[in-house]
Design a protein around this motif. Structure first.
Motif, PDB file in Angstrom:
ATOM      1  N   UNK A   6      52.283  31.454  63.682  1.00 53.16           N
ATOM      2  CA  UNK A   6      53.162  30.849  62.619  1.00 53.16           C
ATOM      3  C   UNK A   6      52.427  30.612  61.338  1.00 53.16           C
ATOM      4  N   UNK A   7      51.169  30.275  61.308  1.00 53.70           N
ATOM      5  CA  UNK A   7      50.279  29.979  60.100  1.00 53.70           C
ATOM      6  C   UNK A   7      49.917  31.288  59.709  1.00 53.70           C
ATOM      7  N   UNK A   8      49.734  32.340  60.521  1.00 59.36           N
ATOM      8  CA  UNK A   8      49.132  33.699  59.758  1.00 59.36           C
ATOM      9  C   UNK A   8      50.342  34.499  59.257  1.00 59.36           C
ATOM     10  N   UNK A   9      51.585  34.256  59.707  1.00 58.11           N
ATOM     11  CA  UNK A   9      52.562  34.942  59.095  1.00 58.11           C
ATOM     12  C   UNK A   9      52.913  34.179  57.715  1.00 58.11           C
ATOM     13  N   UNK A  10      52.867  32.925  57.798  1.00 54.75           N
ATOM     14  CA  UNK A  10      52.998  32.103  56.548  1.00 54.75           C
ATOM     15  C   UNK A  10      51.814  32.259  55.380  1.00 54.75           C
ATOM     16  N   UNK A  11      50.823  32.323  56.025  1.00 56.83           N
ATOM     17  CA  UNK A  11      49.367  32.726  55.129  1.00 56.83           C
ATOM     18  C   UNK A  11      49.452  33.940  54.256  1.00 56.83           C
ATOM     19  N   UNK A  12      49.959  35.019  55.051  1.00 55.02           N
ATOM     20  CA  UNK A  12      50.077  36.310  54.660  1.00 55.02           C
ATOM     21  C   UNK A  12      51.008  36.502  53.529  1.00 55.02           C
ATOM     22  N   UNK A  13      51.795  35.790  53.498  1.00 54.54           N
ATOM     23  CA  UNK A  13      52.943  35.738  52.221  1.00 54.54           C
ATOM     24  C   UNK A  13      52.522  35.043  51.123  1.00 54.54           C
ATOM     25  N   UNK A  14      51.971  33.662  51.425  1.00 58.25           N
ATOM     26  CA  UNK A  14      51.635  32.759  50.558  1.00 58.25           C
ATOM     27  C   UNK A  14      50.404  33.509  49.701  1.00 58.25           C
ATOM     28  N   UNK A  15      49.510  34.486  50.405  1.00 64.32           N
ATOM     29  CA  UNK A  15      48.302  34.973  49.949  1.00 64.32           C
ATOM     30  C   UNK A  15      48.553  35.825  48.912  1.00 64.32           C
ATOM     31  N   UNK A  16      50.022  36.223  48.996  1.00 64.22           N
ATOM     32  CA  UNK A  16      50.346  37.443  47.857  1.00 64.22           C
ATOM     33  C   UNK A  16      50.075  36.793  46.548  1.00 64.22           C
ATOM     34  N   UNK A  17      50.282  35.477  46.464  1.00 65.29           N
ATOM     35  CA  UNK A  17      50.146  34.959  45.248  1.00 65.29           C
ATOM     36  C   UNK A  17      48.989  35.335  44.274  1.00 65.29           C
ATOM     37  N   UNK A  18      47.808  35.702  44.967  1.00 60.82           N
ATOM     38  CA  UNK A  18      46.690  35.924  44.307  1.00 60.82           C
ATOM     39  C   UNK A  18      46.760  37.604  43.895  1.00 60.82           C
ATOM     40  N   UNK A  19      47.683  38.236  44.087  1.00 61.37           N
ATOM     41  CA  UNK A  19      47.914  39.667  43.876  1.00 61.37           C
ATOM     42  C   UNK A  19      49.136  40.069  43.098  1.00 61.37           C
ATOM     43  N   UNK A  20      49.712  38.876  42.281  1.00 66.05           N
ATOM     44  CA  UNK A  20      50.852  39.200  41.679  1.00 66.05           C
ATOM     45  C   UNK A  20      50.716  38.821  40.244  1.00 66.05           C
ATOM     46  N   UNK A  21      51.194  39.058  38.866  1.00 73.22           N
ATOM     47  CA  UNK A  21      50.766  38.660  37.726  1.00 73.22           C
ATOM     48  C   UNK A  21      51.035  37.160  37.779  1.00 73.22           C
ATOM     49  N   UNK A  22      50.206  36.454  36.792  1.00 73.47           N
ATOM     50  CA  UNK A  22      50.598  35.326  36.422  1.00 73.47           C
ATOM     51  C   UNK A  22      51.675  35.033  35.617  1.00 73.47           C
ATOM     52  N   UNK A  23      52.401  33.922  35.691  1.00 72.58           N
ATOM     53  CA  UNK A  23      53.744  34.071  34.641  1.00 72.58           C
ATOM     54  C   UNK A  23      53.289  33.822  33.321  1.00 72.58           C
ATOM     55  N   UNK A  24      53.921  34.738  32.561  1.00 74.80           N
ATOM     56  CA  UNK A  24      53.775  34.540  31.119  1.00 74.80           C
ATOM     57  C   UNK A  24      54.391  33.597  30.380  1.00 74.80           C
TER      58      UNK A  24
END
Lengths: 626, 336
Positions: free
Chosen positions: A499-517
């Motif tokens: 459960x945590x791995x699946x959640x962490x995988x999606x949460x981790x995408x935050x490091x790979x998307x642009x910052x909000x401008x």
């Protein structure tokens, strides 16, 4: 017609922008007229935005308010972002069209009415006691009463069209008249008529005759003071075309598959307003696109996941009711961690709701609409052409993180159009990921084996081994899997870990998307307006007006809704006041309040129509001054 | 190209412990499939087993092939996606009576209608096993189960009639007590181009034990199983003394001696019209009457994914498509 004969006698008056609404019975061809006018204006170089609005019924009772279909187009000589709040000109083909739309017209705006349709039966159906064209009730507008049906019949009398058929060309009369009024170049319309009706000479001739009659009527009737010119806009240099959101979505899918080096597989069940994506992709077999019209929404999701398992870019497209039905399948896709795309062209809900109208009320469904903890990344498009980019970004995330991704557009984006400075394929990112072809582990005895849930330490994605690959045979399924091996496993600690791995995988995408401008030109705004999806244009337009009036406002717009950009909390906390306008009852505002504990104020609109800039401007000013 | 290697059952068996109840009919189906695939010279990496939910749907976990244990009723949809994307693969659907005919009835009929190249093995035990004993859409009227303590009032499906009714191009029935018959039926089903539907009478020894004993027990078979053999008169019984005639579209059981062998229907798997096979499927309303087994129907018609591939190939005949040309098609203009 030649350029010489098309010049009006009086020089045209130059307008910076104009909003025109074509309105008629749903059988009157208003969408067609709107499309043509849009196309010619786009080619001319105007910036533009459109808003089609039509009934859910294919042929609602003729002459009634329920049967009114309209198309609004905003053309401008400068950069614009919305289809316009209020039309300057209303073309009303019958009394119901007038009644349904007159309230939106700007004070002093112009009305072109087809007087032939204002006869007692139609007036009664529209609920008029008298004839508004004659009783003075429209005196605050500029009224042009024109017997369009009569003039169309007269123009078409030598084409061989029977009167009942010829009458249907009256929309081309209207188009011709408006083309004259706004000094549109005619070549592309004439070429389109030739091409579209090449197979039916009588219809072709009648439509052409009606179009010319409308154009010449404007030129010679002397009821119009002069024509108007809306000069080409100064847009960012580049090559442009006009595009709707649904076509941009379809092209985005073709581009994403190409950039992923994968075949594209779309399974879909017809549903308004998403079907045009299926229609468009069905044409492009030359790109190797496989499209399946599934037996139902559930099957469409299953087929797409099956295709992804087999090594294609699997996609399913739908609207809200279809997302409900696909939910169980999406849970499986989350569990077996395969890349696929679910595109939700949102419409008014709940249930069948307002099938042809727009809404943004599926955000919570996208976030949480699956049983168990089943997180899915969410990407939302903010303009018609941005659907192209949103799809490629969604596919990038899906492939890199081996996850299903939800892409949200809506009816307004889907059917609305705008000029698009389209990219070349060389400008698009490479989003390909390699298939697993070798074993990645060992049995205790040292023999090699494939571990389907051995994750990439950085992305937490599992490897993608497709059938046909020797030595990597493995089984996936919805039952909980053991970490690393993927074997069926019911152990408590393993379930919690997964459960945590699946959640962490999606949460981790935050490091790979642009910052909000943040669009905050002064850097001193106290109010931040946070939007997502198709409200972008209206928020931008409203913010411009606020700033033109001397006040300060900041605008941030989210394309990534799960996970949020990593700086969103900081951005929200920088502003004392936060406004979240949404076409729902406050879904994003609830998410950011829960996530960041900020006092985000919600502004909601659920009328099946987009926000008007004026509505947002008023709320912004209220909060700035409040 | 790998050298042809002789594979064995072991090469098609995964390392996972089989967890069906001891004595379950599913074991014998698994054995039949694991023996058949190497015998047919098939490669494990080219086999995909797709299942739904239910006891039989655990099947893919025990095969050392590719496999998807999907969701309840939807296996034909997942399998259609796989087969349409990859016509090079052998795609098997493992399903049960509840999975394929209740929650997944829609997908079953549409996969058969489209004629997707799938081999569908439908384990019919006439009960819900995994949920511990509720009646299924093939349970007989009056069935007393946990959810029907007063007896079921639902009229059951005859799965063979359903498949023939939607014009499935291959329809067969076999049972879990006859490995040789199963293997031969599965072989034919696999080799068929298009959707092959195989009903397997399968005993659930926990919740519906002995449901098929009346026809499949060794001492019953001669009198109760009607072996369909292409091109041969449809007769059964120790001496072939019973036969089937078809009159006015209806199949009836007769004594051969009383009507003469020339009036006995000769089985023809390849009849384009499914009515003949449908009449045969109506001979028994459940496993309590003489029941035809074997291949009811085996006809050729266009295979879905082949047609899809054909359209793609035709579209691509004139060359590869160009994304830049697509984006720049129609009216474009330059802003400088």
């Amino acid at each position: 017609m030649t350029a010489e004969t098309t010049s009006p006698v009086q020089p045209p008056e130059t307008l910076e922008r104009v909003v025109i609404r074509f309105a008629g019975d749903s059988g009157d061809g208003m969408q067609l007229v709107g499309d043509r006018f849009t196309d010619v204006s786009a080619a001319f170089g105007n910036d533009l935005a459109t808003l089609p609005n039509y009934p859910a019924e294919i042929r609602a009772p003729a002459g009634t308010i329920a049967g009114v279909s309209s198309f609004q187009v905003h053309i401008a000589g400068r950069d614009i972002v919305t289809p316009g709040d209020a039309p300057n000109l209303l073309v009303a083909m019958n009394p119901a069209a007038l009644k349904a739309n007159i309230g939106d017209l700007i004070p002093g705006g112009a009305i072109i009415a087809n007087t032939d349709a204002f006869e007692p039966r139609n007036l009664e159906k529209a609920g008029y006691l008298g004839n508004p064209l004659e009783d003075g009730s429209l005196s605050s507008y500029r009224l042009y009463a024109i017997p369009m049906t009569t003039l169309t019949l007269e123009a078409a009398k030598d084409t061989g069209a029977k009167p009942r058929d010829a009458e249907r060309s009256k929309n081309f009369f209207a188009l011709g008249l408006i083309a004259w009024m706004y000094t549109r170049p005619l070549e592309s319309i004439l070429a389109w008529i030739d091409e579209r009706f090449a197979k039916n000479k009588i219809v072709h001739d009648a439509n052409l005759a009606a179009f010319k009659a409308g154009y010449h009527f404007g030129e010679t009737a002397e009821i119009f003071e002069h024509a108007y010119a809306v000069p080409a806009a100064k847009l960012e240099p580049g090559r442009y075309r006009n595009i709707t959101g649904n076509v941009a979505t379809a092209y985005g899918l073709i581009a994403a598959a190409q950039q992923a080096k994968l075949p594209l597989f779309l399974a879909s069940y017809p549903i308004t307003p998403a079907s045009d994506i299926l229609h468009e992709l069905s044409k492009h077999k030359k790109f190797g696109v496989r499209t399946v019209q599934a037996e139902d929404e559930i099957a469409a999701a299953g087929m797409a996941i099956g295709a992804s398992y087999a090594g294609h870019l699997g996609v399913t497209t739908t609207s809200g009711p279809g997302v409900d039905l696909k939910s169980e399948s999406m849970g499986l896709a989350v569990s077996i961690e395969l890349p696929m795309l679910l595109i939700d062209v949102q419409r008014g809900g709940p249930s069948t709701g307002l099938p042809t109208k727009t809404e943004q009320a599926d955000l919570m469904l996208a976030m949480y609409g699956r049983h168990g903890e089943a997180p899915m990344p969410i990407v939302a498009a903010y303009s018609p052409s941005n659907c192209f980019d949103a799809v490629i970004e969604g596919a990038r995330i899906a492939l890199k993180y081996q996850t299903p991704v939800m892409i949200l557009t809506d009816g307004y984006l889907a059917n609305g159009s705008e000029p698009w400075r389209y990219p070349t394929s060389a400008e698009l990112p490479d989003i390909s990921v390699p298939f697993q072809t070798e074993t990645n582990g060992e049995h205790p005895d040292g023999t090699p084996r494939y571990l389907p849930y051995l994750r990439d330490p950085e992305t937490l994605a599992r490897p993608w081994a497709i059938p046909g690959t020797p030595g990597l045979m493995h089984r996936v399924g919805g039952i909980e899997k053991q970490d690393v091996t993927g074997n069926v496993n019911y152990e408590p600690a393993n379930h919690e870990l997964m459960m945590h791995l699946r959640a962490d995988k999606i949460a981790g995408i935050a490091a790979d998307i642009p910052l909000v401008e943040v669009d905050d030109p002064s850097g001193e705004a106290e109010l931040l307006v946070l939007g997502w999806g198709s409200t972008w244009g209206a928020i931008q337009a409203a913010a411009r007006r606020v700033r033109e009036g001397g006040a300060k406002v900041a605008h941030a717009h989210l394309m990534h809704l799960n996970p949020f950009p990593s700086n969103l909390g900081d951005v929200l906390r920088r502003y004392p006041k936060v406004l979240v306008p949404e076409m729902n009852l406050g879904q994003l505002s609830r998410l950011v309040r829960a996530e960041y504990l900020v006092d985000a104020q919600s502004l909601t609109k659920v009328q099946g129509l987009p926000f008007r800039a004026a509505e947002l401007e008023a709320k912004m000013l209220e909060m700035i001054n409040g | 190209m790998a050298e042809p290697v002789t594979l064995s059952r072991k090469d098609f068996s995964s390392d996972q412990e089989v967890r069906w109840c001891p004595g379950c009919g599913d074991y014998s189906v698994l054995t039949a499939v694991q023996l058949l695939l190497p015998e047919m010279g098939l490669r494990p990496e080219n086999q995909v087993f797709v299942s739904g939910i239910g006891c039989s749907s655990r099947f893919p976990y025990y095969m050392n092939t590719y496999g998807v244990h999907s969701i309840h009723g939807r296996a034909p949809a997942f399998a259609t996606g796989i087969a349409t994307a990859r016509p090079d693969l052998d795609v098997w659907v493992i399903t049960g009576d509840g999975d394929s005919l209740s929650i997944g009835g829609n997908h079953t009929i549409h996969a058969l209608r489209r004629n997707v190249n799938l081999t569908i093995l439908m384990f019919n035990n006439q009960i819900y096993g995994l949920t511990k004993g509720q009646y299924s859409p093939t349970s007989e009227v009056g069935k007393v189960t946990k959810s029907t303590p007063f007896g079921s009032v639902d009229h059951p499906f005859n799965p063979i009639s359903v498949a023939l009714g939607v014009e499935a191009s291959f329809v067969a029935r076999t049972h879990d007590m006859d490995r040789k018959h199963m293997m031969e039926t599965f072989r034919r089903a696999h080799d068929h181009q298009g959707a092959a539907f195989v009903e397997i009478y399968q005993n659930c020894n926990v919740f519906n034990d002995g449901a098929f004993d009346g026809i499949v027990a060794k001492d019953q078979r001669a009198e109760m199983l009607i072996n369909l053999r292409h091109g041969e008169p449809i007769v059964f019984g120790d001496e072939g003394q019973h036969g089937v005639i078809i009159e006015d579209g209806e199949a009836r059981i007769v004594e051969v001696a009383s009507v003469g062998l020339d009036r006995i229907a000769v089985h023809d798997e390849h009849r384009v019209d499914p009515s003949f096979a449908f009449a045969l499927s109506r001979l028994s309303w459940g496993p309590v009457m003489p029941t035809p087994i074997g291949i009811f129907r085996d006809v050729e018609r266009p295979v879905y994914e082949h047609e899809v591939a054909r359209q793609l190939a035709a579209a691509q005949e004139s060359g590869v498509a160009d994304l830049d040309a697509l984006l720049g098609a129609g009216n474009t203009w330059d802003v400088v």
